[in-house]
Design a protein around this motif. Sequence first.
Motif, PDB file in Angstrom:
ATOM      1  N   ARG A   1       4.608  50.007 120.568  1.00 54.47           N
ATOM      2  CA  ARG A   1       4.497  51.471 120.543  1.00 54.47           C
ATOM      3  C   ARG A   1       5.531  52.069 119.585  1.00 54.47           C
ATOM      4  NH1 ARG A   1       3.118  50.899 126.112  1.00 54.47           N
ATOM      5  NH2 ARG A   1       5.281  51.134 126.800  1.00 54.47           N
ATOM      6  N   TYR A   2       6.745  51.500 119.601  1.00 52.90           N
ATOM      7  CA  TYR A   2       7.781  51.946 118.661  1.00 52.90           C
ATOM      8  C   TYR A   2       7.359  51.668 117.220  1.00 52.90           C
ATOM      9  CZ  TYR A   2      11.500  53.230 121.928  1.00 52.90           C
ATOM     10  OH  TYR A   2      12.257  53.870 122.870  1.00 52.90           O
ATOM     11  N   ARG A   3       6.780  50.478 117.002  1.00 57.22           N
ATOM     12  CA  ARG A   3       6.343  50.106 115.654  1.00 57.22           C
ATOM     13  C   ARG A   3       5.257  51.047 115.155  1.00 57.22           C
ATOM     14  NH1 ARG A   3       5.768  44.440 117.168  1.00 57.22           N
ATOM     15  NH2 ARG A   3       7.756  43.436 116.915  1.00 57.22           N
ATOM     16  N   ASN A   4       4.309  51.354 116.050  1.00 54.10           N
ATOM     17  CA  ASN A   4       3.205  52.243 115.660  1.00 54.10           C
ATOM     18  C   ASN A   4       3.712  53.643 115.319  1.00 54.10           C
ATOM     19  OD1 ASN A   4       1.306  50.217 116.030  1.00 54.10           O
ATOM     20  ND2 ASN A   4       0.939  50.729 118.178  1.00 54.10           N
TER      21      ASN A   4
ATOM     22  N   THR B   1       7.746  55.443 107.678  1.00 52.17           N
ATOM     23  CA  THR B   1       9.135  55.153 107.318  1.00 52.17           C
ATOM     24  C   THR B   1       9.197  53.808 106.607  1.00 52.17           C
ATOM     25  OG1 THR B   1       9.805  56.272 109.352  1.00 52.17           O
ATOM     26  CG2 THR B   1      11.486  55.000 108.219  1.00 52.17           C
ATOM     27  N   PHE B   2       9.922  53.755 105.486  1.00 48.62           N
ATOM     28  CA  PHE B   2      10.047  52.509 104.731  1.00 48.62           C
ATOM     29  C   PHE B   2      10.953  51.555 105.510  1.00 48.62           C
ATOM     30  CE2 PHE B   2      11.334  49.543 101.478  1.00 48.62           C
ATOM     31  CZ  PHE B   2      10.211  49.441 100.671  1.00 48.62           C
ATOM     32  N   GLN B   3      10.451  50.325 105.758  1.00 45.83           N
ATOM     33  CA  GLN B   3      11.181  49.368 106.597  1.00 45.83           C
ATOM     34  C   GLN B   3      11.665  48.167 105.795  1.00 45.83           C
ATOM     35  OE1 GLN B   3       9.358  48.738 110.598  1.00 45.83           O
ATOM     36  NE2 GLN B   3       7.799  50.142 109.866  1.00 45.83           N
ATOM     37  N   ILE B   4      12.935  47.828 106.007  1.00 41.54           N
ATOM     38  CA  ILE B   4      13.569  46.695 105.330  1.00 41.54           C
ATOM     39  C   ILE B   4      14.086  45.732 106.392  1.00 41.54           C
ATOM     40  CG2 ILE B   4      15.380  45.995 103.711  1.00 41.54           C
ATOM     41  CD1 ILE B   4      15.412  48.874 102.655  1.00 41.54           C
ATOM     42  N   ALA B   5      13.889  44.427 106.193  1.00 42.52           N
ATOM     43  CA  ALA B   5      14.386  43.428 107.154  1.00 42.52           C
ATOM     44  C   ALA B   5      15.346  42.469 106.461  1.00 42.52           C
ATOM     45  CB  ALA B   5      13.224  42.649 107.760  1.00 42.52           C
ATOM     46  N   LEU B   6      16.481  42.218 107.109  1.00 42.03           N
ATOM     47  CA  LEU B   6      17.440  41.218 106.636  1.00 42.03           C
ATOM     48  C   LEU B   6      17.036  39.864 107.212  1.00 42.03           C
ATOM     49  CD1 LEU B   6      20.871  43.001 107.139  1.00 42.03           C
ATOM     50  CD2 LEU B   6      20.102  42.003 104.992  1.00 42.03           C
ATOM     51  N   VAL B   7      16.799  38.886 106.357  1.00 41.32           N
ATOM     52  CA  VAL B   7      16.476  37.536 106.818  1.00 41.32           C
ATOM     53  C   VAL B   7      17.430  36.566 106.120  1.00 41.32           C
ATOM     54  CG1 VAL B   7      14.042  38.050 107.242  1.00 41.32           C
ATOM     55  CG2 VAL B   7      14.727  37.164 105.008  1.00 41.32           C
ATOM     56  N   GLY B   8      17.519  35.352 106.658  1.00 40.30           N
ATOM     57  CA  GLY B   8      18.373  34.360 106.015  1.00 40.30           C
ATOM     58  C   GLY B   8      18.808  33.284 106.968  1.00 40.30           C
TER      59      GLY B   8
ATOM     60  N   LYS C   1       7.443  40.949 110.036  1.00 42.92           N
ATOM     61  CA  LYS C   1       6.061  41.167 109.565  1.00 42.92           C
ATOM     62  C   LYS C   1       5.788  42.615 109.193  1.00 42.92           C
ATOM     63  CE  LYS C   1       3.476  37.377 111.664  1.00 42.92           C
ATOM     64  NZ  LYS C   1       2.281  37.024 112.445  1.00 42.92           N
ATOM     65  N   GLU C   2       6.473  43.535 109.870  1.00 42.14           N
ATOM     66  CA  GLU C   2       6.234  44.959 109.626  1.00 42.14           C
ATOM     67  C   GLU C   2       7.048  45.499 108.449  1.00 42.14           C
ATOM     68  OE1 GLU C   2       3.908  46.669 111.124  1.00 42.14           O
ATOM     69  OE2 GLU C   2       3.412  44.947 112.386  1.00 42.14           O
ATOM     70  N   ALA C   3       7.920  44.667 107.881  1.00 41.32           N
ATOM     71  CA  ALA C   3       8.801  45.134 106.803  1.00 41.32           C
ATOM     72  C   ALA C   3       8.036  45.363 105.502  1.00 41.32           C
ATOM     73  CB  ALA C   3       9.922  44.125 106.579  1.00 41.32           C
ATOM     74  N   ASP C   4       8.521  46.336 104.725  1.00 37.30           N
ATOM     75  CA  ASP C   4       7.970  46.598 103.390  1.00 37.30           C
ATOM     76  C   ASP C   4       8.765  45.836 102.332  1.00 37.30           C
ATOM     77  OD1 ASP C   4       6.011  48.761 104.132  1.00 37.30           O
ATOM     78  OD2 ASP C   4       7.857  49.698 104.856  1.00 37.30           O
TER      79      ASP C   4
END
Length: 432
Positions: free
Chosen positions: A202-205, A212-219, A290-293
């Motif tokens: 629900r938050y994601r939707n 909103t542009f979404q960025i994810a830190l991975v590593g 998965k939801e990141a831009d």
Amino acid sequence: MVNKKRYRKRESCLIQKERREKVILVGCQIPPEDDLRFKYSMEELASLTKTAAGEVVMVISQKRERFHAATYIGKGKLDELIALEQELEADLIIFNDELTASQLRNLSKQLDARVIDRTQLILDIFATRARSKEGKLQVELAQLQYILPRLSGKGIELSRLGGGIGTRGPGETKLETDRRHIRRRIDDIKKQLTTIVQHRNRYRNRRKKNKTFQIALVGYTNAGKSTLFNRLTEASSFEEDLLFATLDPLTRKLVLSSGFTTLLTDTVGFIQELPTTLIAAFRSTLEEVKEADLLLHVVDSANPDYDNHEKTVNKLLQELQVDHIPQLIIYNKRDIKNEQFIPTTKRESIFISAHHQQDRLKLKEKIEAMIMNMMEAYHVLIPSTEGKLLSQLKNDTILKELSFDEERMLYICKGYTLKEHQITGQLEKFSI
């Protein structure tokens, strides 16, 4: 007299807390793994042990064509391990690969110390790192799924997870009761996680609706993601020079140089041979990726095995089917980089130290440039009465030029906007 007793009691508690379990590490090198890769793998196992508050007292290894089917290592090396265990009074023996149920059972029979493998060590670390209800449930689910096929007499005891055994049926053995209890608990956790996942969705939707542009830190774990996250967002995510310092994802606003507002998410670190039970259990958490831009892939340039770490993360991103998302490689720890470090990627990359403000400003500019490539340009004339729209332009678009025409009482604005954002439609009537 009372104060002295209290002091001694407190001192005794501190000594008990500081006491670390004595650990022997065991590794077996089989083809096609080369000497260097095996060395890095054993060093990583030692780091994991340190993270779990263990003290490595001995490391033994063996080269074989294949793992011994019954005991992982050969008979001669096992005899050596038994002698070392008694001599060093080890509390725990950790094997560098995932043991089968029969290997675990056979080793436990011949060794007095507790026997665990790399997978169980990682699960234990995750258990201490989980803070949110979802994180704790996901770890418990992974632990139970790991234990279930290995539950047999001596070996892993259910009590280690703090789970109680229910009333046994007539003629039922303790082993059958344990298995029934675990299956029931697994079903219960899955139901609870389903509810939490629905809440997270629900938050994601809502974020999707607001565009909103979404960025994810991975590593890779301990690459410096949380340090960078804290410096960029002024958040208070836990950071320490330990593996898996972060477990629960945290999302904060990240305001770029132009004023454009994005959402940045700090995620759990990846590792070689990440247990499949963990990947499955944390799939809902990894949905944030998965939801990141845009993905910011942080690589520790100070680690001698940085190239393999980068490949491991990219392989896991492929398994999660998110390798199509635009990615910026951030080679972190520039100030202490490895002497042999040479960037190998063909992707967009930047070389920084998360602790240096100038480097962070360069990173923000790089992120902004990549986002602009995903946007469309606009050139509009906004009436001076449209104050709300001007405020939105500063927050929801990348505003590059802003000037005021006093004769016409109009603001001349140039910049970039996301194609599907609601503000893009509003700008059409003001477009030149």
